[in-house]
Each structure stands twice: as C-alpha cells, then as structure tokens.
Design an enzyme around this catalytic site. Structure first.
Site, PDB file in Angstrom:
ATOM      1  N   THR A 194      17.375  30.211  71.688  1.00  0.00           N
ATOM      2  CA  THR A 194      17.935  29.630  72.909  1.00  0.00           C
ATOM      3  C   THR A 194      16.862  29.735  73.993  1.00  0.00           C
ATOM      4  OG1 THR A 194      18.741  31.746  73.711  1.00  0.00           O
ATOM      5  CG2 THR A 194      20.245  30.487  72.331  1.00  0.00           C
ATOM      6  N   GLU A 340      23.383  27.058  69.766  1.00  0.00           N
ATOM      7  CA  GLU A 340      24.287  27.878  68.951  1.00  0.00           C
ATOM      8  C   GLU A 340      25.234  27.028  68.098  1.00  0.00           C
ATOM      9  OE1 GLU A 340      23.493  28.526  72.074  1.00  0.00           O
ATOM     10  OE2 GLU A 340      23.548  30.666  72.537  1.00  0.00           O
ATOM     11  N   TRP A 454      37.045  26.315  92.625  1.00  0.00           N
ATOM     12  CA  TRP A 454      35.814  25.931  91.958  1.00  0.00           C
ATOM     13  C   TRP A 454      35.450  24.481  92.271  1.00  0.00           C
ATOM     14  CZ3 TRP A 454      35.829  28.072  86.237  1.00  0.00           C
ATOM     15  CH2 TRP A 454      35.815  29.479  86.289  1.00  0.00           C
TER      16      TRP A 454
HETATM   17  P1  ADP Z   1      19.709  25.798  76.548  1.00  0.00           P
HETATM   18  O1  ADP Z   1      21.074  26.328  76.724  1.00  0.00           O
HETATM   19  O2  ADP Z   1      18.834  26.706  75.835  1.00  0.00           O
HETATM   20  O3  ADP Z   1      19.184  25.075  77.728  1.00  0.00           O
HETATM   21  P2  ADP Z   1      20.867  24.084  74.721  1.00  0.00           P
HETATM   22  O4  ADP Z   1      20.362  22.842  74.141  1.00  0.00           O
HETATM   23  O5  ADP Z   1      21.458  25.076  73.824  1.00  0.00           O
HETATM   24  O6  ADP Z   1      19.699  24.657  75.491  1.00  0.00           O
HETATM   25  O7  ADP Z   1      21.811  23.729  75.921  1.00  0.00           O
HETATM   26  C1  ADP Z   1      23.178  23.712  75.774  1.00  0.00           C
HETATM   27  C2  ADP Z   1      23.806  23.446  77.086  1.00  0.00           C
HETATM   28  O8  ADP Z   1      23.367  22.202  77.634  1.00  0.00           O
HETATM   29  C3  ADP Z   1      25.292  23.326  77.024  1.00  0.00           C
HETATM   30  O9  ADP Z   1      25.904  24.570  76.991  1.00  0.00           O
HETATM   31  C4  ADP Z   1      25.598  22.537  78.287  1.00  0.00           C
HETATM   32  O10 ADP Z   1      25.627  23.373  79.424  1.00  0.00           O
HETATM   33  C5  ADP Z   1      24.410  21.633  78.408  1.00  0.00           C
HETATM   34  N1  ADP Z   1      24.742  20.303  77.882  1.00  0.00           N
HETATM   35  C6  ADP Z   1      24.461  19.811  76.677  1.00  0.00           C
HETATM   36  N2  ADP Z   1      24.904  18.544  76.571  1.00  0.00           N
HETATM   37  C7  ADP Z   1      25.485  18.225  77.750  1.00  0.00           C
HETATM   38  C8  ADP Z   1      26.142  17.065  78.268  1.00  0.00           C
HETATM   39  N3  ADP Z   1      26.264  15.955  77.558  1.00  0.00           N
HETATM   40  N4  ADP Z   1      26.637  17.137  79.528  1.00  0.00           N
HETATM   41  C9  ADP Z   1      26.514  18.239  80.265  1.00  0.00           C
HETATM   42  N5  ADP Z   1      25.901  19.357  79.829  1.00  0.00           N
HETATM   43  C10 ADP Z   1      25.392  19.357  78.592  1.00  0.00           C
END
Ligand code: ADP
Length: 550
Positions: A194, A340, A454
């Site tokens: 991550t 994850e 929120w």
């Molecule tokens: P990191 O968390 O390491 O930046 P990840 O690819 O695991 O990389 O990121 C996952 C996160 O990215 C998700 O938990 C979410 O917050 C965000 N995310 C992924 N796709 C979307 C989406 N389509 N819209 C909004 N947020 C997104």
C-alpha cells in the site's frame, strides 16, 4: 470465524483442479498464441510480438531464475513500466512458484528501501530509467543478490549495481519451455505494498486463487467485459495492483494488449497507440485522461476505435465523462477498489432500468462508483458499528469481504481494519443506494467534520472542477473556532483563466447544501500528488497548516 457445514455432509464430486496463474498462461499459449502484444519501451518505439512468443520468453526467464537458485516462495522485485518484458516477468515468476513483487518507482527512495528489505526481494528487475534510483540505495539493499536491467544486451554495461545483468543476456540461450510446477492455489503469486499515506507501507500478498477468481470477475460483461475481439490498453501501471488484473484477463480471453511503456502520461503517445493499434478499451486514473483529452482538443485528433474507458483510483469528475462521451462517443465506467482488494471492489455499468431513468437520475447513477462485483460483499456502518440503510443518503464507514480481499498483511498480521466477523474496513466513507450502487463520499481521514456533521470533500471537489476555469481542486478541513473544521477550497486554474473568490463560491449555490459551501478559496499554482497520482491531502494539509479563515 468458524465455518459451519450447514448440516450438509454430502460433498460435491468435482475435480479439485487448482486455480493458478499458470492455467492462464497455458490456456493463452494454446488458444490465443497469435494474439498480439504491442509495447512502447525505453529502447524500442514500438515492439510487437504474440502471446506465443511472450510465454516462450517467460519460460526462458523461468529457466534463468531457476539457474540463479531462486527458491519457491522467494520474492522477485520489479521497478518497471508497462511493457512486454514486465509481462514476461509477471508470468515467469508467479508460474515458477516465486512471488512477483511490483514496486512503485514513484515512491520516496526511503520507502522503496523499506519495501525491498521488508519483502526481502532476492533479485530486482529494473527499467533503465530507474537504475539511478536504485544505485543511490545500493549499499543498503542487502537482501538483493543482483539486478536485471530490463533492456537489450549491453543495457547493464554502465551501472554500478552489483551483479547486474541485462534482461536479454539473462534469458538468451535458455530453453523455450519450462516444467511449470503444480502449485497450491493458496500459494503466494504476487505482492504489492500500500502507498502508506499513514505509517509504513504494508505488504498485500495475493494468492493464485485470489487472482484467478478476480480475473474471472473482472472479465464479466458488466465489469471489464474483455474478449478476443477487444484491444485493451492498460494505462494503469503494472506496479499498481497488477494493472487492475488486465494482463491476466487479456491473456485468459486472448485480447490484444497494448502497453504504453514510459509514455503513460503522454497524451500524444496514447492517441497514437489508440488510433494505430485500434484500442477499444483502456483503463487508468483520472489524471491521465486529462492529458489525453487536452491533447485531442488541441490537435483535433480522434480516437475512432475507442469505445470504453475504465476510470478508478480516485473520483472521476463528471466533466471527464461528459467530454469523452460528447466529443468522442466513448463510454466511461467508474470503478472503485484498493490494493487490499486485488483491487476490484465495485464497477459501474447501467442497471436494468437505466433507460427508464431521467437524464439527471442516469448521471446520479453513473457518478457513483458502481455495484459490488460478484464476489465482493459490502456494508456501511456508523461510528458504533451499526449497519446503515441503503438509501443513497446515509453515509458511514465502508466495509468489505470476499475471496480476493486481504486477510492479513505480510509480516504484520491482521491490521486495525480487520474485524472479528471477517470484514475489512476500507478507510472510505460511502453511501449505498437502493439498487446497491456505492458512492464514495470521502476517505475517513479526509472527511470534514463541521460542528459534528460530516461534509464530503469529494463532492465539493467535483463541483469545483465542473467550473470551466478550474483545472484541479482540493478541499480540506481547516481549523474553525466555532465549527472545529470548515471546508477550505484550493484551486488550480487552467492556464490563462481568471476567477475571483466570490465567483468561485457563487458557483456552489444551488449545487450543494448551503452549509457545505467552502468558507474560503485559495488559488494555487499546483497541488501535491501521491506516488499513484492521487491528490495528497496529507501534504496539502501540511502546506496549509498555518492557514486561518479571514
Ligand atoms: P492507496 O490507498 O495506496 O493510495 P489504493 O489504490 O489502494 O492506493 O487506493 C485505494 C483508495 O483509493 C480507496 O480506498 C479510495 O479511497 C480511493 N479510490 C479508489 N477508486 C476510487 C474512486 N473511483 N472514487 C473515489 N475514490 C477512489
């Protein structure tokens, strides 16, 4: 959690063939051998060959790795762009029983060092462009025995990395076949850390079984819908969660693969590849599409073959969807997932009653990140852990579970996010509507807490970027003496555009609840991004830490 048999003692009488990535390789080799793989690489403007040649070279690489004495389960690191050599490494390592550990080269050097040592990578395959990055660390990466430079013969000549060899020399002279071992489907196949926005990066270890099931799921018609007649170009990096599984899915069905190599963020190359290779479907984070759309606008060039774009990784603004559709006839699918989750969680394809919805209702559905892909379970819960209704309005912490979701982290075990019922808390805040379409309203740590209520920073950002003068926007919660936090909007304007604070704030009227309207606007030249190209709110909050509302 204990699994109960439910009182049915009778077993199914079906062969227990193991679900492994090797079965994808073998299937593709036998049935899709002629399908093409086209790549831009650092040393070749356009390399072209077939899956048959790809997997023969994977076999050669597996022989070479065996010769180097790599043992089952050992990690092989990669720091590489999307191209054919990286594809060969993917399959050779996993199918030979090693673990393909993709590393994001955009991470800070200290993070790369931490990751390589934590994973105990034995060999690292590296693109020439990233060699200097590793050279700066070479006295520290003690676990690494040697480095393979992903280039032609001679590519390792000038490096100071120990035991360096170029890729072509490494595999030259090896046989085109390899006796792929029969692997347990639960054995480790690939690994990705991550990005560690808080604390150290954490290792997610994918099993063969997880990635095969994930591949099946991604191929479904209402998900990526790949087939032998599609030409797919993953613009999402292969170092970012297996390029959303496209290399496996494309091979399984025999779709032609097009890799942009180091030119991922270059609108001109993307357009040229789409037109020249007949790309029909592509996938990547929102920022790369801005580069492509700007290029198309500026040059008047077209993307005639392109039918679908899959956008995920961060929220896709409506403007990107509209521009693709109106100007180029391309349908944009919104998707959501995370490292994850291998990564696919939800995918947006139209519901059965989509055509009966009004235009605004259709947009409301399309802007959501879609419905869970079959295999993924979701729920939203409040602060006390109580499940919230799927009414499209109630928002809470989004939890998931499923056969391709991380059960524990490498050498850490279960994290705080894992609960006792087998659910994983994603760190995202979401609503779910009555049809099951999920909308991500925020990351838990980015949500703005104003007087106990929120406010969704993502909604505000999407509203801001819909303004024609705005190129990029980020909203963070800034300290407020009365409300604890209030939204502060940071805006990057398109070159040559001008906009006042008052005009920007007036734009929100009628588009969001009155009390959501940001309290102030700061115009900036640029916004900080993470290694995966997402807005880095953490860095922005740091940058704005002395800001006070007027
Ligand atoms: P990191 O968390 O390491 O930046 P990840 O690819 O695991 O990389 O990121 C996952 C996160 O990215 C998700 O938990 C979410 O917050 C965000 N995310 C992924 N796709 C979307 C989406 N389509 N819209 C909004 N947020 C997104």
């Amino acid at each position: 959690m204990t699994i109960k048999s439910g009182g049915n003692p009778m077993l199914g009488l079906i062969m227990n063939r193991q679900l492994t990535i090797t079965s994808i390789l073998e299937h593709a080799r036998k049935f899709h051998g002629d399908a093409e793989v086209v790549s831009v690489t650092a040393d070749q403007p356009l390399h072209r060959y077939t899956y048959r040649e790809a997997f023969a070279r994977s076999a050669r690489l597996a022989n070479a790795l065996a010769r180097l004495g790599i043992r089952p389960g050992e990690r092989i690191g990669t720091l590489a762009w999307n191209d054919y050599r990286h594809l060969e490494v993917y399959f050779a390592t996993s199918c030979a029983g090693f673990v393909c550990h993709t590393i994001n080269p955009r991470l800070f050097p200290e993070q790369i060092e931490y990751i390589v040592e934590h994973a105990e990578d034995r060999w690292i395959f590296v693109d020439p462009a990233f060699v200097p990055l590793l050279e700066a660390l070479k006295h520290r990466l003690g676990c690494v025995e040697g480095f393979v430079i992903l280039g032609p013969a001679g590519a390792a000549a000038n490096t100071t990395l120990r035991n360096a060899v170029d890729y072509e020399t490494l595999i030259a002279g090896e046989p085109d076949t390899f006796d792929w071992p029969a692997l347990d489907e639960n054995s480790a196949c690939a690994m990705c850390y991550t990005s560690g926005t808080t604390g150290n990066p954490k290792g997610v270890v994918y099993s063969h079984r997880a990635l095969v099931l994930h591949t099946y799921a991604c191929l479904m018609p209402d998900v990526m819908s790949l087939s032998a007649r599609e030409v797919v170009m993953p613009v999402v990096p292969m170092f970012h969660v297996n390029a959303w599984s496209i290399p496996y899915g494309a091979a399984a069905v025999g779709a032609k693969l097009v890799f942009p190599g180091p030119k991922m963020g270059d609108g001109e190359t993307l357009q040229r590849l789409i037109e020249g290779e007949g790309v029909t479907v592509t996938a990547g984070v929102p920022t790369v599409w801005l580069a492509l759309l700007t290029h198309l606008d500026r040059t008047g060039k077209q993307v005639p073959s392109l039918r679908r774009v899959i956008v995920g990784g961060s929220a896709c603004p409506r403007t990107i969807m509209e521009e693709f559709e109106r100007k180029h006839g391309v349908h944009v699918h919104h998707a959501w997932g995370m490292t994850e989750m291998s990564p696919m969680g939800t995918f947006n394809s139209p519901s059965a009653d989509f055509d009966t919805l009004s235009s605004e209702e259709q947009w409301a559905q399309r802007l959501r990140v879609g419905r869970p892909v079959y295999g993924v379970e979701v729920k939203i819960v409040d602060a006390a852990g109580k499940e919230l209704p799927w009414d499209g309005v109630s928002f809470g912490a989004l939890k998931v579970r499923g056969p391709w979701i991380c059960a524990e982290y490498f050498r850490i075990g279960k994290g705080d996010a894992h609960d006792d019922e087998g659910w994983f808390e994603t760190g995202d805040v979401a609503t779910i509507d009555r049809r099951g379409y999920v909308a991500i309203t925020d990351r838990t740590k980015d949500v703005i807490k104003s007087g106990g209520e929120w406010i969704s920073s993502i909604d505000l950002e999407n509203t801001a970027v819909a303004h024609p003068a705005v190129a990029e926007a980020a909203v963070i919660g800034a300290y407020h003496p009365r409300w604890d936090e209030r939204p502060l909007l940071c805006v990057v304007l398109h070159p040559g555009e001008q906009l006042t604070r008052e005009d920007m704030l007036a734009w929100f009227e009628g588009k969001v609840a009155k009390w959501w309207v940001p309290d102030d606007v700061v115009f900036v030249d640029g916004l900080p991004h993470t290694a995966t190209g997402k807005l880095s709110k953490k860095d922005l909050r740091e940058r704005m830490k002395d800001y006070r509302f007027p």
